[in-house]
Design a protein around this motif. Structure first.
Motif, PDB file in Angstrom:
ATOM      1  N   PRO A 416       0.791  -1.240   0.000  1.00 58.74           N
ATOM      2  CA  PRO A 416       0.000   0.000   0.000  1.00 58.74           C
ATOM      3  C   PRO A 416       0.818   1.282   0.000  1.00 58.74           C
ATOM      4  O   PRO A 416       0.372   2.305  -0.505  1.00 58.74           O
ATOM      5  CB  PRO A 416      -0.833  -0.106   1.280  1.00 58.74           C
ATOM      6  CG  PRO A 416      -0.860  -1.557   1.611  1.00 58.74           C
ATOM      7  CD  PRO A 416       0.443  -2.102   1.135  1.00 58.74           C
ATOM      8  N   GLN A 417       2.004   1.241   0.587  1.00 56.97           N
ATOM      9  CA  GLN A 417       2.785   2.471   0.758  1.00 56.97           C
ATOM     10  C   GLN A 417       3.006   3.195  -0.561  1.00 56.97           C
ATOM     11  O   GLN A 417       2.933   4.424  -0.635  1.00 56.97           O
ATOM     12  CB  GLN A 417       4.130   2.133   1.402  1.00 56.97           C
ATOM     13  CG  GLN A 417       5.061   3.330   1.589  1.00 56.97           C
ATOM     14  CD  GLN A 417       6.441   2.885   2.003  1.00 56.97           C
ATOM     15  OE1 GLN A 417       6.586   2.113   2.945  1.00 56.97           O
ATOM     16  NE2 GLN A 417       7.448   3.338   1.285  1.00 56.97           N
ATOM     17  N   GLN A 418       3.249   2.437  -1.619  1.00 55.07           N
ATOM     18  CA  GLN A 418       3.520   3.044  -2.919  1.00 55.07           C
ATOM     19  C   GLN A 418       2.315   3.850  -3.406  1.00 55.07           C
ATOM     20  O   GLN A 418       2.464   4.939  -3.960  1.00 55.07           O
ATOM     21  CB  GLN A 418       3.857   1.941  -3.928  1.00 55.07           C
ATOM     22  CG  GLN A 418       4.316   2.447  -5.277  1.00 55.07           C
ATOM     23  CD  GLN A 418       4.712   1.308  -6.202  1.00 55.07           C
ATOM     24  OE1 GLN A 418       4.533   0.127  -5.882  1.00 55.07           O
ATOM     25  NE2 GLN A 418       5.256   1.649  -7.360  1.00 55.07           N
ATOM     26  N   ILE A 419       1.117   3.326  -3.179  1.00 55.97           N
ATOM     27  CA  ILE A 419      -0.102   4.007  -3.604  1.00 55.97           C
ATOM     28  C   ILE A 419      -0.366   5.220  -2.708  1.00 55.97           C
ATOM     29  O   ILE A 419      -0.740   6.301  -3.181  1.00 55.97           O
ATOM     30  CB  ILE A 419      -1.295   3.037  -3.572  1.00 55.97           C
ATOM     31  CG1 ILE A 419      -0.969   1.772  -4.385  1.00 55.97           C
ATOM     32  CG2 ILE A 419      -2.557   3.690  -4.112  1.00 55.97           C
ATOM     33  CD1 ILE A 419      -1.961   0.641  -4.190  1.00 55.97           C
ATOM     34  N   GLU A 420      -0.156   5.061  -1.393  1.00 60.65           N
ATOM     35  CA  GLU A 420      -0.360   6.164  -0.452  1.00 60.65           C
ATOM     36  C   GLU A 420       0.577   7.329  -0.756  1.00 60.65           C
ATOM     37  O   GLU A 420       0.180   8.500  -0.686  1.00 60.65           O
ATOM     38  CB  GLU A 420      -0.156   5.659   0.980  1.00 60.65           C
ATOM     39  CG  GLU A 420      -1.241   4.685   1.427  1.00 60.65           C
ATOM     40  CD  GLU A 420      -0.867   3.898   2.678  1.00 60.65           C
ATOM     41  OE1 GLU A 420      -1.735   3.191   3.208  1.00 60.65           O
ATOM     42  OE2 GLU A 420       0.306   3.972   3.118  1.00 60.65           O
ATOM     43  N   ASP A 421       1.831   7.006  -1.123  1.00 66.59           N
ATOM     44  CA  ASP A 421       2.800   8.061  -1.425  1.00 66.59           C
ATOM     45  C   ASP A 421       2.362   8.900  -2.624  1.00 66.59           C
ATOM     46  O   ASP A 421       2.575  10.122  -2.655  1.00 66.59           O
ATOM     47  CB  ASP A 421       4.173   7.442  -1.706  1.00 66.59           C
ATOM     48  CG  ASP A 421       4.875   6.952  -0.447  1.00 66.59           C
ATOM     49  OD1 ASP A 421       4.333   7.174   0.657  1.00 66.59           O
ATOM     50  OD2 ASP A 421       5.951   6.337  -0.572  1.00 66.59           O
ATOM     51  N   VAL A 422       1.755   8.262  -3.625  1.00 65.31           N
ATOM     52  CA  VAL A 422       1.306   8.977  -4.814  1.00 65.31           C
ATOM     53  C   VAL A 422       0.240  10.005  -4.461  1.00 65.31           C
ATOM     54  O   VAL A 422       0.201  11.112  -5.011  1.00 65.31           O
ATOM     55  CB  VAL A 422       0.784   7.977  -5.874  1.00 65.31           C
ATOM     56  CG1 VAL A 422      -0.062   8.680  -6.930  1.00 65.31           C
ATOM     57  CG2 VAL A 422       1.957   7.271  -6.534  1.00 65.31           C
ATOM     58  N   LEU A 423      -0.636   9.661  -3.519  1.00 63.99           N
ATOM     59  CA  LEU A 423      -1.751  10.545  -3.172  1.00 63.99           C
ATOM     60  C   LEU A 423      -1.418  11.576  -2.092  1.00 63.99           C
ATOM     61  O   LEU A 423      -2.235  12.434  -1.784  1.00 63.99           O
ATOM     62  CB  LEU A 423      -2.956   9.721  -2.715  1.00 63.99           C
ATOM     63  CG  LEU A 423      -3.769   9.043  -3.827  1.00 63.99           C
ATOM     64  CD1 LEU A 423      -4.885   8.203  -3.230  1.00 63.99           C
ATOM     65  CD2 LEU A 423      -4.346  10.073  -4.788  1.00 63.99           C
ATOM     66  N   ALA A 424      -0.211  11.483  -1.504  1.00 63.79           N
ATOM     67  CA  ALA A 424       0.108  12.319  -0.341  1.00 63.79           C
ATOM     68  C   ALA A 424      -0.053  13.805  -0.615  1.00 63.79           C
ATOM     69  O   ALA A 424      -0.516  14.561   0.253  1.00 63.79           O
ATOM     70  CB  ALA A 424       1.530  12.029   0.137  1.00 63.79           C
ATOM     71  N   HIS A 426      -1.792  15.131  -3.311  1.00 65.98           N
ATOM     72  CA  HIS A 426      -2.940  15.469  -4.147  1.00 65.98           C
ATOM     73  C   HIS A 426      -3.704  16.617  -3.471  1.00 65.98           C
ATOM     74  O   HIS A 426      -4.017  16.549  -2.281  1.00 65.98           O
ATOM     75  CB  HIS A 426      -3.847  14.254  -4.324  1.00 65.98           C
ATOM     76  CG  HIS A 426      -4.905  14.424  -5.364  1.00 65.98           C
ATOM     77  ND1 HIS A 426      -5.990  15.269  -5.188  1.00 65.98           N
ATOM     78  CD2 HIS A 426      -5.057  13.874  -6.594  1.00 65.98           C
ATOM     79  CE1 HIS A 426      -6.750  15.218  -6.265  1.00 65.98           C
ATOM     80  NE2 HIS A 426      -6.212  14.382  -7.136  1.00 65.98           N
ATOM     81  N   PRO A 427      -4.009  17.676  -4.188  1.00 67.86           N
ATOM     82  CA  PRO A 427      -4.598  18.861  -3.533  1.00 67.86           C
ATOM     83  C   PRO A 427      -5.968  18.625  -2.907  1.00 67.86           C
ATOM     84  O   PRO A 427      -6.368  19.395  -2.029  1.00 67.86           O
ATOM     85  CB  PRO A 427      -4.686  19.882  -4.682  1.00 67.86           C
ATOM     86  CG  PRO A 427      -4.631  19.074  -5.936  1.00 67.86           C
ATOM     87  CD  PRO A 427      -3.769  17.894  -5.615  1.00 67.86           C
ATOM     88  N   LYS A 428      -6.685  17.591  -3.313  1.00 67.30           N
ATOM     89  CA  LYS A 428      -8.011  17.339  -2.758  1.00 67.30           C
ATOM     90  C   LYS A 428      -7.994  16.256  -1.683  1.00 67.30           C
ATOM     91  O   LYS A 428      -9.052  15.859  -1.183  1.00 67.30           O
ATOM     92  CB  LYS A 428      -8.980  16.949  -3.871  1.00 67.30           C
ATOM     93  CG  LYS A 428      -9.231  18.066  -4.875  1.00 67.30           C
ATOM     94  CD  LYS A 428     -10.236  17.669  -5.944  1.00 67.30           C
ATOM     95  CE  LYS A 428     -10.434  18.787  -6.962  1.00 67.30           C
ATOM     96  NZ  LYS A 428     -11.392  18.384  -8.030  1.00 67.30           N
ATOM     97  N   VAL A 429      -6.789  15.794  -1.305  1.00 69.74           N
ATOM     98  CA  VAL A 429      -6.651  14.711  -0.328  1.00 69.74           C
ATOM     99  C   VAL A 429      -5.926  15.232   0.906  1.00 69.74           C
ATOM    100  O   VAL A 429      -4.786  15.700   0.809  1.00 69.74           O
ATOM    101  CB  VAL A 429      -5.890  13.511  -0.930  1.00 69.74           C
ATOM    102  CG1 VAL A 429      -5.612  12.463   0.124  1.00 69.74           C
ATOM    103  CG2 VAL A 429      -6.677  12.915  -2.096  1.00 69.74           C
ATOM    104  N   ALA A 430      -6.590  15.159   2.058  1.00 68.64           N
ATOM    105  CA  ALA A 430      -5.930  15.527   3.319  1.00 68.64           C
ATOM    106  C   ALA A 430      -5.127  14.362   3.873  1.00 68.64           C
ATOM    107  O   ALA A 430      -4.055  14.547   4.436  1.00 68.64           O
ATOM    108  CB  ALA A 430      -6.964  15.979   4.337  1.00 68.64           C
ATOM    109  N   ASP A 431      -5.647  13.147   3.735  1.00 65.92           N
ATOM    110  CA  ASP A 431      -4.978  11.964   4.256  1.00 65.92           C
ATOM    111  C   ASP A 431      -5.537  10.750   3.528  1.00 65.92           C
ATOM    112  O   ASP A 431      -6.669  10.772   3.024  1.00 65.92           O
ATOM    113  CB  ASP A 431      -5.204  11.837   5.766  1.00 65.92           C
ATOM    114  CG  ASP A 431      -4.116  11.019   6.457  1.00 65.92           C
ATOM    115  OD1 ASP A 431      -3.224  10.496   5.750  1.00 65.92           O
ATOM    116  OD2 ASP A 431      -4.150  10.912   7.695  1.00 65.92           O
ATOM    117  N   VAL A 432      -4.749   9.679   3.477  1.00 69.18           N
ATOM    118  CA  VAL A 432      -5.192   8.494   2.740  1.00 69.18           C
ATOM    119  C   VAL A 432      -4.583   7.242   3.359  1.00 69.18           C
ATOM    120  O   VAL A 432      -3.460   7.259   3.871  1.00 69.18           O
ATOM    121  CB  VAL A 432      -4.799   8.577   1.249  1.00 69.18           C
ATOM    122  CG1 VAL A 432      -3.289   8.692   1.074  1.00 69.18           C
ATOM    123  CG2 VAL A 432      -5.346   7.387   0.460  1.00 69.18           C
TER     124      VAL A 432
END
Length: 519
Positions: A416-424, A426-432
């Motif tokens: 999962p870490q690889q996917i979480e890092d991509v979204l870190a 993202h301007p519309k994402v506070a946390d994932v």
């Protein structure tokens, strides 16, 4: 050197500043108060090797307790203040604490006292708690002189419990006087340049190993700790400017939140800041690159575990040549092994095994099975905490994820870490958080659970935007099958995701807590 010495050589210097209120604990006060508490514990019958449990928010009293135990040969177990009374009581009982010191400011303290019958002394700090003795009067009744015989104490910390029940990490006490200083604190001070001129910003909870170790190392070096009650991005920058902070310690989620501040909030005089340490979780490459561009090459990253099996470190300049690495081993090397314990070649991911940094192997308290399960199949000197990663040809270590977080979907291993890092960022994402959820055909399927940024509403369109964004960065195979939205992810103040609690929502342990599914 330790606060007992500095209480005489620099008595009026601030040892600790509580940033929220401006309250200060001088070295003289720290010396006197820790002596009084050490005498109180001794008068109660505690002797070298006994255990004290501490359940408290970031507080000046926290430091009384640390140094009372360090100067009287006791084990101190600080407990996560965000645990429920039942969860905290398990640790109090498991660590065999004879004394419990709890904060009256924490709602769970009274219940914790009732659930800790084996503690024959309970002290309440910051107010009254039914069934507890008031801390300040009890302290005042004791003399401020050191014990006749002082021996070095230690911490017995518990794992964060993000993948299961917390485990106590026990090591033998060193039979040396505290005036000689704690050897591990000396190593930390030398590594990061802590000395009497250091002003160290501590934005994280003190119960956690990294801020606890760094703060105590700064005090052993004679510097000043500026302690935040809790992390807040803009406030942290204000404090660096106000107190002329020289050193600090962070986790990647703090970097993300500071990077998302408006330009006016980021505009601070940070010229005093010469070393920003970070650890606890892998830092997304884009996040760290932006932090180096902002703060300069002052970021110092290290990889270690509370268990003390191996350590890696990397400077900003090294990292720019090896982006994504957590560094090269300091001391004994790391070993990357497959499930059978065989060494793997450079570039191939496997379980990370290390050797005890202190030369003394740890054991999980009262759990020989878990200790054995962390030991290499054929080499008893190699131990793992369950992290997965690989070494490059130059010996730099890269973390892939934790073995416990790996998702097996249709026979494919997904970290999962690889996917979480991509979204870190993202301007519309506070946390994932990315987790595996039940799938009748595949066993597990990949799901992203997203906390939207302030002002962003969950929607089918946003879910699709997130999936398209991941697909464009990582391809179809690593793209989650679905996105759920939640008001807040269960992230510990240390920056670690409490993934066990999140997965329980989908695997039946707590179905009523499942977040709103939009896709």
């Amino acid at each position: 050197m330790y606060p007992g010495t500095y209480g005489k050589t620099q008595p009026d210097k601030a040892a600790v500043v509580r940033a929220a209120t401006g309250e200060t604990l001088s070295y003289r006060q720290l010396d006197d108060r820790s002596n009084r508490l050490a005498r109180l514990l001794h008068a109660h019958g505690l002797r070298r090797g006994d255990h004290v449990a501490l359940y408290m928010e970031n507080s000046l009293v926290f430091f009384d307790v640390i140094w009372a135990c360090m100067r009287s040969g006791l084990y101190l177990t600080p407990i996560n203040r965000y645990l429920t009374a039942e969860e905290a009581a398990y640790i109090v009982d498991n660590c065999d604490a004879r004394v419990l010191i709890a904060s009256a400011q924490l709602a769970e303290s009274e219940a914790l006292g009732r659930l800790s019958p084996r503690c024959d002394m309970k002290l309440a700090a910051g107010g009254a708690i039914p069934g507890f003795t008031d801390y300040e009067p009890a302290l005042a009744a004791q003399p401020a002189q050191p014990l006749d015989e002082e021996r070095l104490g230690s911490f017995m910390l518990y794992s964060s419990g993000t993948t299961g029940r917390p485990k106590g990490i026990l090591r033998p006490l060193r039979d040396i006087p505290p005036v000689d200083g704690n050897p591990q604190m000396k190593i930390t001070a030398e590594q990061f340049g802590f000395d009497a001129s250091t002003v160290y910003l501590s934005p994280a909870p003190l119960y956690h190993a990294a801020p606890l170790g760094s703060a105590t190392s700064v005090l052993q070096a004679g510097g000043t700790v500026v302690m935040m009650d809790k992390f807040e991005a803009a406030t942290a920058l204000d404090l660096i400017e106000r107190y002329r902070v020289t050193h600090s310690q962070w986790v990647p989620t703090m970097f993300v939140r500071m990077l998302k501040l408006e330009p006016a909030q980021r505009a601070r005089d940070l010229s005093s800041h010469r070393c920003a340490v970070h650890a606890a979780a892998p830092c997304p490459v884009d996040v760290k690159r932006q932090m180096i561009e902002w703060w300069g090459p002052i970021l110092e990253e290290y990889y270690a575990a509370t268990e003390g099996v191996g350590m890696a470190a990397i400077s900003s300049r090294e990292w720019l040549e090896h982006p994504g690495s957590v560094g090269r081993a300091r001391g004994k090397p790391f070993h990357i092994c497959d499930e059978a314990g065989n060494d793997l070649p450079a570039g191939e991911a496997g379980l990370i095994y290390g050797e005890p940094v202190s030369g003394v192997a740890f054991g999980y308290h009262k759990d020989a099975g878990k200790t054995a399960g962390s030991t290499h199949p054929t080499n008893p000197d190699w131990m793992t905490v369950g992290d997965v990663g690989y070494l490059d040809k130059d010996g730099y270590l890269y973390l892939t994820d934790r073995k416990a977080f790996m998702i097996i979907s249709g026979g494919v291993n997904i970290y999962p870490q690889q996917i979480e890092d991509v979204l870190a960022l993202h301007p519309k994402v506070a946390d994932v958080a990315v987790i595996g959820v039940p799938n009748p055909d595949l066993g597990e399927e990949v799901k992203a659970v997203v906390e939207p940024a302030p002002g962003v509403a969950p929607s089918e369109a946003l879910a699709q935007e997130i999936l398209d964004f991941i697909r464009g960065k990582l391809g179809r195979q690593l793209t989650p099958r679905s996105v759920d939205f939640t008001d807040a992810l269960p992230r510990l103040p240390t920056g670690k995701l409490y993934k066990k609690a999140l997965k329980d929502r989908y695997w039946g342990a707590a179905p009523e807590a499942a977040p709103l599914s939009t896709r």
